[in-house]
Design an enzyme around this catalytic site. Structure first.
Site, mmCIF file in Angstrom:
data_model
loop_
_atom_site.group_PDB
_atom_site.id
_atom_site.type_symbol
_atom_site.label_atom_id
_atom_site.label_comp_id
_atom_site.label_asym_id
_atom_site.label_seq_id
_atom_site.Cartn_x
_atom_site.Cartn_y
_atom_site.Cartn_z
ATOM 1 N N ASP A 60 -6.564 -7.686 15.598
ATOM 2 C CA ASP A 60 -7.362 -6.468 15.734
ATOM 3 C C ASP A 60 -6.538 -5.252 15.316
ATOM 4 O OD1 ASP A 60 -9.628 -5.077 16.349
ATOM 5 O OD2 ASP A 60 -9.807 -5.849 18.389
ATOM 6 N N ASP A 104 -19.112 -3.822 15.952
ATOM 7 C CA ASP A 104 -19.063 -4.890 16.971
ATOM 8 C C ASP A 104 -20.471 -5.298 17.400
ATOM 9 O OD1 ASP A 104 -16.314 -4.676 17.052
ATOM 10 O OD2 ASP A 104 -16.205 -4.241 19.201
HETATM 11 C C1 GLA Z 1 -12.542 -4.627 19.175
HETATM 12 C C2 GLA Z 1 -13.028 -5.801 18.345
HETATM 13 C C3 GLA Z 1 -13.799 -6.769 19.218
HETATM 14 C C4 GLA Z 1 -12.929 -7.244 20.361
HETATM 15 C C5 GLA Z 1 -12.401 -6.050 21.149
HETATM 16 C C6 GLA Z 1 -11.369 -6.466 22.173
HETATM 17 O O1 GLA Z 1 -13.608 -3.836 19.607
HETATM 18 O O2 GLA Z 1 -13.807 -5.371 17.271
HETATM 19 O O3 GLA Z 1 -14.237 -7.866 18.458
HETATM 20 O O4 GLA Z 1 -11.879 -8.023 19.862
HETATM 21 O O5 GLA Z 1 -11.797 -5.082 20.294
HETATM 22 O O6 GLA Z 1 -10.892 -5.398 22.926
#
Ligand code: GLA
Length: 405
Positions: free
Chosen positions: A155, A213
């Site tokens: 990430d 997301d």
């Molecule tokens: C980001 C990513 C998600 C997840 C969260 C975890 O938002 O895009 O897919 O991994 O972080 O905190």
């Protein structure tokens, strides 16, 4: 610093990730959307992020047929770590929630023929504030190797201007392990709309998040689909064996989608040649959602070895309540295609469909046999200009395979 710089140069010369994995879109289960950062094992022992959850899911994947149809990876996401690295700088899992450590978990998952995924962040901290891998890239890849991890999502919360270089260094060290570790990169999504170097990310990563997301909501699922309609910088073109656009996890079986909406997410993710990561409690999933996730005809479209992502072929309004769109992707079997018709409109009355195969860009003059991929029923032979007559309810999708006569 000079050392890292040299490594990056070397990696630039070597070129790309060389791990031979993800020749079809990876499939499995991922913690994040459904279980989030629930670390409260005292009050919620069944659902907190822990070795028990991973082992329960592994048991279900093996027992309930998911593994048999191709779901292989079980991936932890944020919040598996302890808040501190150990005294030699290594990452460690939270000791209460993962009392036996990650190697034990990997061994357990491997004993079932499944594979383990884990999550890191390229910045100073993960999105939820756990230790980031900046300045520890080599050390963290070494931990993954020692533990026997098979997939890595990296990430990019709190990543700086050198974000992409960090991923390149990570790719270099992953290559050095000689271990086939699926490398899933989030930086296109972190950079957002101005991200354009799909050629670069396709060389470096096995899959990459590029959209927002996912959450437990049809609106969000549809927003991601709209991003695929826009296909900014023609990102669809960069999907293929070993490197995939990732529209995020499947929410099939969670709380919010209707049956038709579940078909739409699963069917369109199949059309997108997307990684198929279920984020659902496999211990309590309703039978209809389970059957959908196990549908071999839909999975075959997703896993087609050509790996060509679907393109939108037509789109028109159905009332003032939204759009109906038609999609097509070629399949490996000569002259065959998968087609999808997505009713994104919220109008109550089902949309009357009368698109023809020609509208999908198909050209075989003798026509094609069409089979509904969800129920396996034949729609019979269709000439190129013969309408495919359907009534498609709001938010539902028709998904078909089309074979030349
Ligand atoms: C980001 C990513 C998600 C997840 C969260 C975890 O938002 O895009 O897919 O991994 O972080 O905190």
């Amino acid at each position: 610093m000079v050392f890292v710089f040299l490594l990056v140069l070397l990696f630039d010369v070597v070129g790309c990730l060389d791990n031979g994995v993800a020749l079809t879109p990876p499939m499995g289960w991922m913690q994040w959307e459904r279980f989030r950062c629930n670390i409260d094992c005292k009050n919620d022992p069944e659902n907190c992020i822990s070795e028990k959850l991973v082992m329960d899911i592994a048991d279900r994947m093996e027992r309930d047929g998911y593994q048999d149809v191709g779901y292989t990876y079980i991936s932890l996401d944020d919040c598996w770590m302890s808040e501190e690295r150990d005294s030699d700088g290594s990452l460690q899992p939270d000791k209460d929630r993962f009392p036996h450590g990650i190697k034990y978990l990997a061994d357990y998952v491997h004993s079932k023929g499944l594979k383990l995924g884990i999550y890191l962040d390229m910045g100073l901290k993960t999105c939820k504030g756990y230790p980031g891998s900046k300045f520890y890239i080599q050390r963290d890849v070494q931990s993954l190797q020692e533990w026997g991890v098979d997939m890595l999502k990296v990430d990019c919360c709190s990543g700086g201007s050198d974000l992409i270089k960090g991923y390149e260094v990570m790719g270099f060290f992953l290559n050095q392990t000689g271990r086939p570790i699926v490398f899933s990169c989030s930086y296109p999504a972190c950079i957002g709309n101005q991200f354009s170097d799909y050629m670069g990310v396709a060389k470096l990563c096995n899959s990459w998040r590029n959209a927002i997301d996912i959450t437990d909501s049809w609106d969000r699922v549809y927003q991601v689909m709209q991003f695929y309609v826009l296909n900014t910088h023609n990102f669809a073109r960069y999907s293929g064996p070993g490197h995939w656009n990732d529209p995020d996890e499947l929410i099939v079986g969670d709380y919010s989608l209707s049956d038709g909406e579940e078909r739409s997410q699963f069917g369109m993710w199949a059309m997108f040649a997307a990684p198929l990561f279920m984020s659902v409690d496999l211990r309590n999933i309703k039978p209809s959602s389970r059957n959908l996730l196990l549908n071999k005809r839909v999975i075959a479209i997703n896993q087609d070895p050509l790996g060509i992502q679907a393109q939108i072929m037509w789109q028109h309004a159905w009332t003032d309540q939204g759009m109906v769109s038609g999609w097509a992707r070629p399949l490996v079997k000569k002259g065959s295609y998968a087609i999808a018709i997505l009713n994104g409109s919220s109008y109550g009355m089902p949309a009357p469909i009368n698109a023809t195969l020609q509208d999908f860009g198909l050209t075989n003059q003798d026509g094609y046999n069409i089979t509904d991929a969800f129920d396996g029923l034949s729609l019979g032979p269709h000439k190129l200009t013969q309408p495919i007559l359907l009534k498609l309810p709001a938010h539902d999708t028709f998904l078909g395979t089309v074979v030349p006569l």
